[in-house]
Structures are given as structure tokens and as C-alpha cells.
Design a protein around this motif. Sequence first.
Motif, PDB file in Angstrom:
ATOM      1  N   LYS A 109       0.817  -1.211   0.000  1.00  0.00           N
ATOM      2  CA  LYS A 109       0.000   0.000   0.000  1.00  0.00           C
ATOM      3  C   LYS A 109       0.853   1.265   0.000  1.00  0.00           C
ATOM      4  O   LYS A 109       0.319   2.376  -0.024  1.00  0.00           O
ATOM      5  N   GLY A 110       2.151   1.092   0.039  1.00  0.00           N
ATOM      6  CA  GLY A 110       3.049   2.229   0.114  1.00  0.00           C
ATOM      7  C   GLY A 110       3.404   2.795  -1.246  1.00  0.00           C
ATOM      8  O   GLY A 110       2.894   2.365  -2.284  1.00  0.00           O
ATOM      9  N   PRO A 111       4.309   3.773  -1.275  1.00  0.00           N
ATOM     10  CA  PRO A 111       4.746   4.393  -2.527  1.00  0.00           C
ATOM     11  C   PRO A 111       5.766   3.508  -3.241  1.00  0.00           C
ATOM     12  O   PRO A 111       6.973   3.645  -3.053  1.00  0.00           O
ATOM     13  N   THR A 112       5.274   2.587  -4.052  1.00  0.00           N
ATOM     14  CA  THR A 112       6.103   1.527  -4.621  1.00  0.00           C
ATOM     15  C   THR A 112       7.337   2.049  -5.345  1.00  0.00           C
ATOM     16  O   THR A 112       8.442   1.509  -5.181  1.00  0.00           O
ATOM     17  N   TYR A 113       7.175   3.090  -6.137  1.00  0.00           N
ATOM     18  CA  TYR A 113       8.315   3.608  -6.902  1.00  0.00           C
ATOM     19  C   TYR A 113       9.405   4.111  -5.959  1.00  0.00           C
ATOM     20  O   TYR A 113      10.584   3.790  -6.120  1.00  0.00           O
TER      21      TYR A 113
ATOM     22  N   ALA B  66       3.543  13.464  -4.827  1.00  0.00           N
ATOM     23  CA  ALA B  66       2.504  14.492  -4.791  1.00  0.00           C
ATOM     24  C   ALA B  66       1.372  14.086  -3.862  1.00  0.00           C
ATOM     25  O   ALA B  66       0.855  14.904  -3.083  1.00  0.00           O
ATOM     26  N   GLU B  67       0.993  12.811  -3.908  1.00  0.00           N
ATOM     27  CA  GLU B  67      -0.075  12.325  -3.029  1.00  0.00           C
ATOM     28  C   GLU B  67       0.365  12.350  -1.572  1.00  0.00           C
ATOM     29  O   GLU B  67      -0.416  12.716  -0.680  1.00  0.00           O
TER      30      GLU B  67
ATOM     31  N   ALA C 230      -2.445   8.745   3.207  1.00  0.00           N
ATOM     32  CA  ALA C 230      -2.142   8.795   1.775  1.00  0.00           C
ATOM     33  C   ALA C 230      -2.739   7.596   1.060  1.00  0.00           C
ATOM     34  O   ALA C 230      -2.823   6.495   1.613  1.00  0.00           O
ATOM     35  N   ARG C 231      -3.138   7.823  -0.187  1.00  0.00           N
ATOM     36  CA  ARG C 231      -3.657   6.751  -1.031  1.00  0.00           C
ATOM     37  C   ARG C 231      -2.690   6.595  -2.216  1.00  0.00           C
ATOM     38  O   ARG C 231      -2.909   7.153  -3.301  1.00  0.00           O
TER      39      ARG C 231
END
Length: 263
Positions: free
Chosen positions: A204-208, A246-247, A258-259
Motif C-alpha cells: 500500500k506504500g509508494p512503490t516507486y 505528490a499524493e 495517503a492513497r
Amino acid sequence: MPDDLVLHRLDTGVLELVLNRPDKLNAFTPEMHMALRAQIDRAAQDGAVRAVLLTGAGRGFCAGQDLGERDPRKAGPKPDLGATIGTYYNPLIRAIRALPKPVVAAVNGVAAGAGANIALACDIVLASDMARFVQSFAKLGLVPDAGGSWALPRLLGEARAKALALTGEPLSATQAADWGLIWRAVPDDALMPEARALALKLAKGPTYGLGLTKQAIQAAATNSLDAQLDLEQDYQRRAGASADYAEGVTAFLEKRDARFTGQ
């Protein structure tokens, strides 16, 4: 290639992989290597996969190479173990390390030989308090492979790495955690719930950004400080241009969770 050698299930961004030769403590054959590599390649290419969880079926994680195919009592030429390493183990370790997504290992029992070192190639290792890590190569007159001779001294220091590799003595999961070889040892019945929760959190995290973080930390093993500072600058530039950044900032300013989409 039998589909049941590595069980796989994709749920909520987590690709769960289960080594599935429990009667052989999940020891590797060429076919199981190919099945696992196929799933790691799938994780690299499929945007729906945001994290990988690797574990073993039955009472063991992985006993390394299946020695049943290597019986020296049988007639025939001596095996070329270098070819085995070059064809199967080295590409697997490289694929796990290069995957731009987090890989969690849930070590549910004995992890011996290459099985131990495949676990150590993963990004975060959780282990049952009943698990053991064994550098069993010394008992066979072999050298640690699957990245073991690289990972052990970096994680433990030369003294402990040599002692484990030269004696082949088992290391308990609790001691492995105390020494910094793995992230955490947990009660046996809590292993899979905790591992799945961790993998889901990562998915669910910021994969990149997580992928860049993984690559940056791995690069630090060979980079100078100056080279690492330049790499951080480059990676931060890339991460700062992502939708997830940005999110994340927007969610912080709006005081909400955050989504992340992984982009």
C-alpha cells in the motif's frame, strides 16, 4: 514446468509465493528454480504486484539444493556445480535484488545452504522462533553460494561470517535477529499473520519510492560517500517527480492517510 512447485496468489497488491516441495524441505530442483524465476519476473512486469512475500510449505523454508540428483555413487561424469550456480542460483539472486519492489521472506523453518542465502537476498526477513539458519556447505566440502559469501560478512562481520560458514553450525532465528542477520524473530504461530501484514503495508506504500530506496541501500555496499551522495540526488529527483510524492505531500497537508498508487 509443474505449476504446483511454487504456489502463487496475488491479493491486494501482494504476490505470495510458497516453495512447495514439503517432503524434501522445499529443496531446489531445476524445475522449481524456473517456477520461482517466472514468478519473480511476473512481479517485475505486473503493475498490480506491489510487494512479494516468499515462504515455504510444511516444516521448512528451504533446504537448498536437492542432493538426490547429485549422488556420487551413481556412474557418470562429475557434476559441474559452477554451471548450476550460473544457470539457476545467480540469476535468481540477481532478480530478487534487482526487483524494484519490496520482497519479504517469512522463514517458517530450517533455511539451509542456498535456502538460507536466498532468504537473505530478500529485503526484509521475518523468521519463526523455531527456524534455524544453516550454512551447510562446509559439511559437503563446498563454498557458500547464492550470495552467501557476500551477504554474511556485510551483515555479521568477518569473524561471525567465517565461523558460521566454516563450522556449519545452525543459528537460531532469535540469535540471527540479535546479530542483525534478519529483521525479526516472532512466535511460530504469529509468523504468517505478521509477514502478511508487513507485505500488505509495503504494497500500500509508494512503490516507486520504495524501489529506489531498496536500490540506493544496496548500492551503498560498493559506493564511496561521494558516489552515494550523487546517487541520492538522482534518485530523489526521480522520486520527487512521482505521483506518489505528490499524493504523500497532499495527504500530509490535508491531514489524512495517503492513497498511494505505486506510480
